[in-house]
Scaffold this active site. Sequence first.
Site, PDB file in Angstrom:
ATOM      1  CG  ASP A  94       0.700   3.469  -2.774  1.00  0.00           C
ATOM      2  OD1 ASP A  94       1.571   3.459  -3.672  1.00  0.00           O
ATOM      3  OD2 ASP A  94      -0.251   2.667  -2.759  1.00  0.00           O
ATOM      4  CD  GLU A 109       2.362  -0.944  -6.947  1.00  0.00           C
ATOM      5  OE1 GLU A 109       2.646  -1.956  -7.612  1.00  0.00           O
ATOM      6  OE2 GLU A 109       2.287  -0.965  -5.690  1.00  0.00           O
TER       7      GLU A 109
END
Length: 412
Positions: free
Chosen positions: A85, A179
């Site tokens: 991400d 994350e």
Amino acid sequence: MDSKKYDTLKERFFRYVKFNTRSDGASETIPSTPSQMEFAKMLKKELENLGLDDVFINKACFVNATLPSNMDKKVATVGFIAHMDTADFNAEGISPQIIENYDGKDIVLNKEKNIVMKVEEFPNLKDYISKTLITTDGTTLLGADDKSGIVEIIEAVKYLKEHPEIKHGDVKIAFGPDEEIGRGADYFDVKEFAADYAYTMDGGPVGELEYESFNAAEAKFKIKGVSVHPGTAKGKMINASLIASEIIEMFPKDEVPEKTEGYEGFYFLDEMKSNCEDGEVVYIIRDHDKAKFLAKKEFVKKLVEKINKKYGREVVKLELKDEYYNMGEIIKDHMYVVDIAKKAMENLGIKPIIKPIRGGTDGSKISFMGLPTPNIFAGGENFHGKYEFVALESMEKATDVIIEILKLNAER
């Protein structure tokens, strides 16, 4: 720079960053955005095409794969981890630009919109004279955080597949979601991963090697005021907006991110919204030192007690939750993991820059799950915004470090 050593690195990076994999902290799904699962499926197919073993996506959207050992003797299994991400910044329509042989001057990211990355504001650019820079077009982030890490890991295992003369033990890789919103590693499966030690490829400039992180918590103050007509408010109104400002004023003025560095902790006013009736103030609390971290949390609790005592009622409710802890507490008992990475860098002529992370990585949580996981540079700079960039040479050096770690592990 050996342009043929990792011949697909640049193409792979350009292709990966164009995927919008921005995570969403308001979402309750796993992963938080469907685009991350689509990216995971693409990565799975690419890893299968490389001929890796045990390629699968688990229920938490971690893409897993194994490069089997090519040795007769048994050595430790090493893992490499990166996140899919990107941060909370525009990630739609990423159009990376490449600057060959950078001359050390200001970089026009977007001529039409007059968006310029100025050396005066970003003196770190001077470190990249003559390098090949990859930048944004000034309207999005780049996604080097952490697609550079993903590319480096894939290019390393690809190179090892193509060069069986380089001996290595079992290599585990995992690419995970979310994350940037602090949730992905909550669902990391250490037993399933089955490594003896690991590294996240999620650091910044060349040489970074980090095994200490913040202890982290979030403090959310929920304020309940009393709204009445201001013309008849005397003795009745309790203005939630004014209480919000009172709370903010009670925090130490110098213990903030913009006035701290190194091992110094801080309180960061992350968000506030209010009207007369209701308010919410959100702080994040950070400190490397466990005792100071606990003291900061106690300060927050006492602050709420003082406010409520002043008003003679519960006008503020506190939601205080820990987010992650200093992975140094675990890794200090497994310092060989740091020493191997340090030696790998030195063997390659890279000066290790060992310093605490003023933040956290997936390794912060994974280390506390029983898998020591320091953080290694992935090469990018100016993360989380339109001025993000990475040098191609930095990514190649990170890839070299992965391979060198595996060589050293094979010799242990």
